[in-house]
Write a protein that holds these residues in place. Structure first.
Motif, mmCIF file in Angstrom:
data_model
loop_
_atom_site.group_PDB
_atom_site.id
_atom_site.type_symbol
_atom_site.label_atom_id
_atom_site.label_comp_id
_atom_site.label_asym_id
_atom_site.label_seq_id
_atom_site.Cartn_x
_atom_site.Cartn_y
_atom_site.Cartn_z
ATOM 1 N N SER A 15 -47.036 -16.190 -8.822
ATOM 2 C CA SER A 15 -46.984 -14.458 -8.788
ATOM 3 C C SER A 15 -48.534 -14.641 -7.361
ATOM 4 O O SER A 15 -48.918 -13.464 -7.136
ATOM 5 C CB SER A 15 -48.139 -14.235 -9.514
ATOM 6 N N ARG A 19 -43.891 -15.174 -2.083
ATOM 7 C CA ARG A 19 -44.110 -13.340 -1.212
ATOM 8 C C ARG A 19 -42.779 -13.561 -0.715
ATOM 9 O O ARG A 19 -41.340 -14.498 -0.821
ATOM 10 C CB ARG A 19 -44.479 -14.030 0.570
ATOM 11 N N LEU A 20 -42.422 -12.526 -0.237
ATOM 12 C CA LEU A 20 -40.715 -11.578 -0.069
ATOM 13 C C LEU A 20 -40.945 -11.551 1.814
ATOM 14 O O LEU A 20 -41.884 -10.851 1.777
ATOM 15 C CB LEU A 20 -40.468 -10.304 -1.358
ATOM 16 N N THR A 34 -37.401 -15.162 -0.451
ATOM 17 C CA THR A 34 -38.831 -15.954 -0.918
ATOM 18 C C THR A 34 -39.107 -16.732 -1.032
ATOM 19 O O THR A 34 -38.310 -18.152 -0.942
ATOM 20 C CB THR A 34 -39.058 -15.475 -2.556
ATOM 21 N N THR A 41 -33.104 -13.306 -1.909
ATOM 22 C CA THR A 41 -33.228 -12.431 -2.954
ATOM 23 C C THR A 41 -32.139 -11.187 -3.151
ATOM 24 O O THR A 41 -31.741 -10.906 -4.098
ATOM 25 C CB THR A 41 -34.181 -11.977 -3.546
ATOM 26 N N ARG A 60 -36.248 -9.554 -9.002
ATOM 27 C CA ARG A 60 -36.797 -8.644 -7.614
ATOM 28 C C ARG A 60 -37.818 -9.382 -7.318
ATOM 29 O O ARG A 60 -38.261 -9.406 -6.125
ATOM 30 C CB ARG A 60 -37.999 -7.310 -8.624
ATOM 31 N N ASN A 61 -38.732 -10.440 -7.721
ATOM 32 C CA ASN A 61 -39.579 -11.264 -7.218
ATOM 33 C C ASN A 61 -39.483 -13.129 -8.158
ATOM 34 O O ASN A 61 -38.971 -12.795 -9.242
ATOM 35 C CB ASN A 61 -40.997 -10.704 -7.866
ATOM 36 N N GLU A 64 -40.144 -13.568 -11.888
ATOM 37 C CA GLU A 64 -38.914 -13.273 -13.465
ATOM 38 C C GLU A 64 -37.868 -14.220 -12.823
ATOM 39 O O GLU A 64 -36.906 -14.843 -13.980
ATOM 40 C CB GLU A 64 -37.969 -11.336 -12.237
ATOM 41 N N LYS A 305 -31.763 -7.228 -10.148
ATOM 42 C CA LYS A 305 -32.891 -6.175 -9.708
ATOM 43 C C LYS A 305 -33.383 -5.034 -10.274
ATOM 44 O O LYS A 305 -34.172 -4.632 -10.163
ATOM 45 C CB LYS A 305 -32.977 -7.329 -8.520
#
Length: 354
Positions: A15, A19-20, A34, A41, A60-61, A64, A305
């Motif tokens: 977290s 990064r995306l 990412t 993703t 999504r990230n 997840e 997502k």
């Protein structure tokens, strides 16, 4: 030698550090990547009417990906060695190496903490390209040598996603990198992919034993469910009364591409067409093989997502690669990278519609 313990990235670390990165082109196509696992993703690409849709299964990230109950390598960059190594053991230079066992009695996709579960360093990034690197240290997951790996994702204005891998080592080691995106050209979370039409540029495949390990045979696909030399739907033969299909619960095999097994030129591997949207995916690669996997272990429990469940056979993978268990199969093309040499591999995922 026994594999040392590797530590996966925690959700808290992800977290803070993951990064995306969004790649776009002039046609409104979009690829999101990412630096956690060098994972793709999402891939947004137009259908025959110009409608943009996401054709890649994913989350999504990074958090997840880490916290999901099922972790089927959605969009992951897989390494140090993709696919299976029998019993997690191989010999090189007179030494035996023991790898992490994470798939029955076998080693799969780099082990407990493969390249898909680490943070990659972003070397450069712009609107259409990102380059990331990772240092896999000596005996990480049991592999010898310090391996420096670089991957570059490039989105062209011709709607192609180019994946370039480069690696060097200070000690001889097997290397077999691949990309594990699950595609559904009708849109992620849109049922199964059994109506997708597939052509594989391969007259042979590598049959597997009960452990899902290649027997060493290069078997002709002719007159079998594995013949995709002419386009056919995934669903036509996937439930055929065939021992190979029963062992893998569907298609999860390596096809031997129609090229010299040691050739390094970019060669057509596969063409996939989805009739309701008209989307077309063409895959070319410098690799000698491609693992065609039809999402046989997706159960419907994994939520993606956009909140949709990923159904059984809800995505397919085209993992361009050297053959599974190559470190133990002297008749297969070698995956050994030596000091002073450079591992280079390229795969192109070209998107269009008709």
């Amino acid at each position: 030698m026994t594999a040392p313990e590797s530590v996966a990235v925690s959700a808290e670390e992800a977290s803070q550090s993951a990064r995306l990165y969004k790649l776009t082109n002039k046609n409104a196509m979009e690829v999101v990547v990412t630096n956690y696992g060098a994972i793709i993703t999402s891939i947004l690409t137009p259908d025959r009417d110009g409608k943009i849709g996401d054709v890649a299964l994913g989350h999504r990230n990074a958090v997840e990906y880490i916290e999901a109950e099922e972790k089927p390598y959605l969009g992951a960059l897989v390494g140090r060695v993709g696919n299976r190594i029998a019993k997690g053991v191989f010999s090189l230079g007179g030494k035996e190496y023991s790898l992490a066992i994470n798939n029955g009695e076998n080693h799969l996709h780099g082990g407990e903490v493969g390249f898909d579960k680490v943070l990659w360093k972003v070397e450069s990034a712009d609107t259409q390209s990102i380059r990331m690197s990772y240092l896999s240290k000596h005996l990480e997951e049991g592999y010898p040598g310090n391996l420096n790996v670089t991957v570059t994702y490039t989105l062209t204005d011709e709607n192609s996603l180019i994946v370039d891998y480069v690696a060097t080592t200070d000690q001889a080691t097997p290397v077999n990198l691949t990309q594990h995106t699950y595609f559904n050209l009708a849109g992620e979370g849109t049922g199964n992919v059994l109506d997708h039409e597939v052509m594989l540029n391969a007259d042979r495949f590598t049959p597997i034993d009960e452990r899902l390990i290649p027997t060493g045979e290069l078997r002709a696909v002719a007159d079998s469910p594995f013949d995709f030399t002419s386009p056919k739907t995934i669903g036509r033969d996937i439930n055929a009364d065939d021992e190979q299909l029963k062992r893998a619960n569907g298609f999860d095999h390596n096809w031997v591409l129609n090229k010299g097994v040691d050739a390094t030129e970019l060669t057509l591997a596969a063409v996939v067409y989805e009739p309701t949207t008209g989307r077309l995916l063409t895959v070319s690669t410098t690799e000698p093989g491609v693992q065609f996997y039809t999402g046989n272990f997706l159960s419907g429990k994994l939520i993606g997502k956009t909140g949709k469940a990923y159904a059984h056979r809800g995505g397919f993978c085209l993992e361009t690669q050297h053959f599974p268990d190559s470190p133990n199969q002297p008749s297969f093309p070698s995956t050994v990278l030596k000091p002073g040499d450079t591992y280079q591999s390229q795969t192109v995922f070209a998107f269009s519609a008709r």
